[in-house]
Motif scaffolding. Sequence first.
Motif, PDB file in Angstrom:
ATOM      1  N   MET A 113       0.884  -1.004   0.181  1.00 34.37           N
ATOM      2  CA  MET A 113       0.023   0.142  -0.030  1.00 34.37           C
ATOM      3  C   MET A 113       0.682   1.129  -0.024  1.00 34.37           C
ATOM      4  O   MET A 113       1.888   1.387   0.659  1.00 34.37           O
ATOM      5  CB  MET A 113      -0.967   0.049   1.497  1.00 34.37           C
ATOM      6  N   LEU A 114       0.554   2.251  -0.872  1.00 38.74           N
ATOM      7  CA  LEU A 114       1.304   3.546  -0.861  1.00 38.74           C
ATOM      8  C   LEU A 114       0.935   4.468   0.179  1.00 38.74           C
ATOM      9  O   LEU A 114      -0.011   4.671   0.626  1.00 38.74           O
ATOM     10  CB  LEU A 114       1.253   3.961  -2.473  1.00 38.74           C
ATOM     11  N   THR A 115       1.917   5.214   0.793  1.00 35.03           N
ATOM     12  CA  THR A 115       1.745   6.207   1.753  1.00 35.03           C
ATOM     13  C   THR A 115       2.827   7.278   1.872  1.00 35.03           C
ATOM     14  O   THR A 115       3.875   6.884   1.277  1.00 35.03           O
ATOM     15  CB  THR A 115       2.104   5.422   3.277  1.00 35.03           C
ATOM     16  N   HIS A 116       2.546   8.546   1.997  1.00 32.49           N
ATOM     17  CA  HIS A 116       3.129   9.455   1.854  1.00 32.49           C
ATOM     18  C   HIS A 116       3.097  10.369   3.083  1.00 32.49           C
ATOM     19  O   HIS A 116       3.728  11.477   3.231  1.00 32.49           O
ATOM     20  CB  HIS A 116       2.523  10.237   0.813  1.00 32.49           C
ATOM     21  N   ARG A 117       2.846   9.705   4.294  1.00 27.42           N
ATOM     22  CA  ARG A 117       2.728  10.407   5.673  1.00 27.42           C
ATOM     23  C   ARG A 117       4.066  10.824   6.104  1.00 27.42           C
ATOM     24  O   ARG A 117       4.095  11.960   6.596  1.00 27.42           O
ATOM     25  CB  ARG A 117       2.409   9.321   6.755  1.00 27.42           C
ATOM     26  N   HIS A 118       5.094  10.276   5.941  1.00 31.14           N
ATOM     27  CA  HIS A 118       6.481  10.454   6.353  1.00 31.14           C
ATOM     28  C   HIS A 118       7.269  11.089   5.230  1.00 31.14           C
ATOM     29  O   HIS A 118       8.517  11.399   5.354  1.00 31.14           O
ATOM     30  CB  HIS A 118       7.060   9.405   7.093  1.00 31.14           C
ATOM     31  N   GLU A 119       6.824  11.136   3.863  1.00 30.96           N
ATOM     32  CA  GLU A 119       7.796  11.532   2.777  1.00 30.96           C
ATOM     33  C   GLU A 119       7.518  13.034   2.674  1.00 30.96           C
ATOM     34  O   GLU A 119       6.619  13.757   3.063  1.00 30.96           O
ATOM     35  CB  GLU A 119       7.119  11.067   1.448  1.00 30.96           C
ATOM     36  N   PRO A 120       8.849  13.482   2.282  1.00 28.00           N
ATOM     37  CA  PRO A 120       8.928  15.110   2.150  1.00 28.00           C
ATOM     38  C   PRO A 120       8.099  15.580   0.942  1.00 28.00           C
ATOM     39  O   PRO A 120       7.864  14.603  -0.158  1.00 28.00           O
ATOM     40  CB  PRO A 120      10.394  15.390   1.840  1.00 28.00           C
ATOM     41  N   ASN A 171       3.890   7.396  -8.984  1.00 25.59           N
ATOM     42  CA  ASN A 171       3.103   6.413  -8.073  1.00 25.59           C
ATOM     43  C   ASN A 171       1.812   7.192  -7.668  1.00 25.59           C
ATOM     44  O   ASN A 171       0.747   6.578  -7.601  1.00 25.59           O
ATOM     45  CB  ASN A 171       4.245   6.047  -6.991  1.00 25.59           C
ATOM     46  N   ARG A 172       2.042   8.492  -7.455  1.00 24.75           N
ATOM     47  CA  ARG A 172       0.939   9.067  -7.075  1.00 24.75           C
ATOM     48  C   ARG A 172      -0.449   9.182  -7.811  1.00 24.75           C
ATOM     49  O   ARG A 172      -1.393   9.238  -7.738  1.00 24.75           O
ATOM     50  CB  ARG A 172       0.954  10.478  -6.205  1.00 24.75           C
ATOM     51  N   ALA A 173       0.220   9.451  -8.966  1.00 29.79           N
ATOM     52  CA  ALA A 173      -0.588   9.620 -10.346  1.00 29.79           C
ATOM     53  C   ALA A 173      -1.415   8.372 -10.586  1.00 29.79           C
ATOM     54  O   ALA A 173      -2.617   8.263 -10.762  1.00 29.79           O
ATOM     55  CB  ALA A 173      -0.009   9.870 -11.562  1.00 29.79           C
ATOM     56  N   GLN A 174      -0.636   7.098 -10.461  1.00 31.59           N
ATOM     57  CA  GLN A 174      -1.339   5.899 -10.661  1.00 31.59           C
ATOM     58  C   GLN A 174      -2.388   5.603  -9.610  1.00 31.59           C
ATOM     59  O   GLN A 174      -3.581   5.235  -9.770  1.00 31.59           O
ATOM     60  CB  GLN A 174      -0.395   4.791 -10.686  1.00 31.59           C
ATOM     61  N   LEU A 175      -2.110   5.792  -8.252  1.00 31.56           N
ATOM     62  CA  LEU A 175      -2.910   5.603  -7.013  1.00 31.56           C
ATOM     63  C   LEU A 175      -4.258   6.797  -7.346  1.00 31.56           C
ATOM     64  O   LEU A 175      -5.505   6.387  -7.297  1.00 31.56           O
ATOM     65  CB  LEU A 175      -2.332   6.070  -5.972  1.00 31.56           C
ATOM     66  N   LEU A 176      -4.099   7.782  -7.857  1.00 33.09           N
ATOM     67  CA  LEU A 176      -5.320   8.898  -8.152  1.00 33.09           C
ATOM     68  C   LEU A 176      -5.922   8.368  -9.059  1.00 33.09           C
ATOM     69  O   LEU A 176      -7.332   8.393  -9.122  1.00 33.09           O
ATOM     70  CB  LEU A 176      -4.749  10.266  -8.378  1.00 33.09           C
ATOM     71  N   GLN A 177      -5.581   7.724 -10.184  1.00 31.34           N
ATOM     72  CA  GLN A 177      -6.281   7.229 -11.415  1.00 31.34           C
ATOM     73  C   GLN A 177      -7.058   6.088 -10.971  1.00 31.34           C
ATOM     74  O   GLN A 177      -8.090   5.906 -11.284  1.00 31.34           O
ATOM     75  CB  GLN A 177      -5.338   6.854 -12.472  1.00 31.34           C
ATOM     76  N   SER A 178      -6.541   5.161 -10.112  1.00 32.45           N
ATOM     77  CA  SER A 178      -7.022   4.060  -9.470  1.00 32.45           C
ATOM     78  C   SER A 178      -8.469   4.672  -8.711  1.00 32.45           C
ATOM     79  O   SER A 178      -9.493   3.742  -8.745  1.00 32.45           O
ATOM     80  CB  SER A 178      -6.180   3.034  -8.916  1.00 32.45           C
ATOM     81  N   LYS A 207      -5.008  22.232 -10.965  1.00 30.55           N
ATOM     82  CA  LYS A 207      -6.088  21.510  -9.949  1.00 30.55           C
ATOM     83  C   LYS A 207      -5.511  19.968  -9.937  1.00 30.55           C
ATOM     84  O   LYS A 207      -5.406  19.398  -8.859  1.00 30.55           O
ATOM     85  CB  LYS A 207      -7.447  21.467 -10.484  1.00 30.55           C
ATOM     86  N   LEU A 208      -5.183  19.333 -11.111  1.00 32.09           N
ATOM     87  CA  LEU A 208      -4.724  18.037 -11.044  1.00 32.09           C
ATOM     88  C   LEU A 208      -3.368  17.608 -10.196  1.00 32.09           C
ATOM     89  O   LEU A 208      -3.125  16.860  -9.418  1.00 32.09           O
ATOM     90  CB  LEU A 208      -4.647  17.290 -12.469  1.00 32.09           C
ATOM     91  N   ALA A 209      -2.607  18.848 -10.397  1.00 37.22           N
ATOM     92  CA  ALA A 209      -1.193  18.831  -9.695  1.00 37.22           C
ATOM     93  C   ALA A 209      -1.377  18.735  -8.056  1.00 37.22           C
ATOM     94  O   ALA A 209      -0.615  18.236  -7.362  1.00 37.22           O
ATOM     95  CB  ALA A 209      -0.344  19.849  -9.941  1.00 37.22           C
ATOM     96  N   LEU A 210      -2.548  19.566  -7.665  1.00 34.32           N
ATOM     97  CA  LEU A 210      -3.016  19.928  -6.416  1.00 34.32           C
ATOM     98  C   LEU A 210      -3.518  18.657  -5.838  1.00 34.32           C
ATOM     99  O   LEU A 210      -3.266  18.101  -4.497  1.00 34.32           O
ATOM    100  CB  LEU A 210      -3.846  20.831  -6.083  1.00 34.32           C
ATOM    101  N   LEU A 211      -4.269  17.735  -6.632  1.00 41.19           N
ATOM    102  CA  LEU A 211      -4.643  16.505  -6.223  1.00 41.19           C
ATOM    103  C   LEU A 211      -3.543  15.435  -6.029  1.00 41.19           C
ATOM    104  O   LEU A 211      -3.600  14.493  -4.976  1.00 41.19           O
ATOM    105  CB  LEU A 211      -5.772  15.838  -7.098  1.00 41.19           C
ATOM    106  N   LEU A 212      -2.621  15.580  -6.976  1.00 38.38           N
ATOM    107  CA  LEU A 212      -1.577  14.541  -6.619  1.00 38.38           C
ATOM    108  C   LEU A 212      -0.643  14.844  -5.596  1.00 38.38           C
ATOM    109  O   LEU A 212      -0.310  14.128  -4.729  1.00 38.38           O
ATOM    110  CB  LEU A 212      -0.592  14.637  -7.926  1.00 38.38           C
ATOM    111  N   ALA A 213      -0.761  16.200  -5.086  1.00 36.31           N
ATOM    112  CA  ALA A 213       0.069  16.697  -4.102  1.00 36.31           C
ATOM    113  C   ALA A 213      -0.583  16.064  -2.666  1.00 36.31           C
ATOM    114  O   ALA A 213       0.031  15.562  -1.500  1.00 36.31           O
ATOM    115  CB  ALA A 213       0.302  18.038  -3.918  1.00 36.31           C
ATOM    116  N   ALA A 214      -2.066  16.024  -2.532  1.00 31.28           N
ATOM    117  CA  ALA A 214      -2.746  15.456  -1.535  1.00 31.28           C
ATOM    118  C   ALA A 214      -3.107  13.945  -1.573  1.00 31.28           C
ATOM    119  O   ALA A 214      -3.688  13.427  -0.492  1.00 31.28           O
ATOM    120  CB  ALA A 214      -3.958  16.223  -1.316  1.00 31.28           C
ATOM    121  N   VAL A 215      -2.939  13.270  -2.471  1.00 29.02           N
ATOM    122  CA  VAL A 215      -3.138  11.982  -2.656  1.00 29.02           C
ATOM    123  C   VAL A 215      -2.353  11.140  -1.452  1.00 29.02           C
ATOM    124  O   VAL A 215      -1.085  11.472  -0.883  1.00 29.02           O
ATOM    125  CB  VAL A 215      -2.546  11.259  -3.871  1.00 29.02           C
ATOM    126  N   PRO A 216      -2.927  10.355  -0.682  1.00 27.33           N
ATOM    127  CA  PRO A 216      -4.263   9.363  -1.031  1.00 27.33           C
ATOM    128  C   PRO A 216      -5.479  10.062  -0.571  1.00 27.33           C
ATOM    129  O   PRO A 216      -6.647   9.658  -0.905  1.00 27.33           O
ATOM    130  CB  PRO A 216      -4.045   8.117  -0.413  1.00 27.33           C
TER     131      PRO A 216
END
Length: 325
Positions: A1-8, A53-60, A88-97
């Motif tokens: 499972m992808l996570t971005h909690r601790h990523e810069p 990876n975020r783009a793929q998760l967003l698309q799914s 707008k799309l880039a902002l969604l990618l920044a906030a995934v998941p």
Amino acid sequence: MLTHRHEPPLDPKVLEEAAEWLMRLSESELSDTERAEWECWKVSSPERDRAWNRAQLLQSKLGGLPATLAMSTLDRPSHPDRRRALGKLALLLAAVPTGWGTWKLAQQQQWSADYRTAVGESRELSLADGSRITLNTDSAIDVLFDTRQRLVRLREGEILVQTAPDTAALARPFRVDTGQGRMQALGTQFIVRELQARTHLAVLDGAVRVELAQSTQQAPLIVAAGQRTDFSSHDIGQLTPTDRNASAWTQGMLVVDKMRLADFVSELARYRRGFLRCDPAIAGLRISGAFPVSDTQRTLNMLVQTYPILVSGHLSGYWVTLSPA
């Protein structure tokens, strides 16, 4: 499972590149040359790999792009609508998941509400009994008057309530509901804001009775004029003095006194579309003054002229960063 909690956080330029590729892939089949370029871009740096990876998760999550971002008819890269869609799309990618779910829920809440405001908009309503409601930016309410009560349901955002005596024979109570509890006006002017699973209440005149949504042990609390508190569905915070500038937003202003820049940026971000970020190096800088929320760019210019701050924008102004000058 992808996570971005601790990523810069990702570089906004990289997010814009990922948004561009995601949009191009959704619009049409890539040529062999374009596909090779895309494959090369994905593996050219760890940041680009993370962004894709975020783009793929967003698309799914979406099962494709939402209609408001599907710009297949805008085939010119410089088209302003396409640039806005990419932002707008880039902002969604920044906030995934969490970004897509939050955005979708906010849209559903806003557009099914009885009354609503867009980002940066305020609106004043006169209700059937003579009471007045002012909605702050990005807010939504439902209004239900029946034989038993006068009820306003705050779905999202912030409102200023000024109640009037009930003209009906039964003198129905005036109540405001949020997800955390119910407030009953006792001849009152007050502000209600829902933020991070807590309701913030500031009483300007009269008093408000607070009853929690899920606590059977917490007795109702009377909040008097000049007091404020916040509460969840289970607990009520301490009573503190109301900020004398709490209602400045009704006049189109954000008035602060020695507020941390990070907190100021968080407040200002409510009034503009996009992403407004404060560099941690200047997060503790204290800000004072009166700033217009109807023109956030002017406010940013005022900050630059007064404090050692540099403002830089990306994604056609959708992504703005405040950093040390």
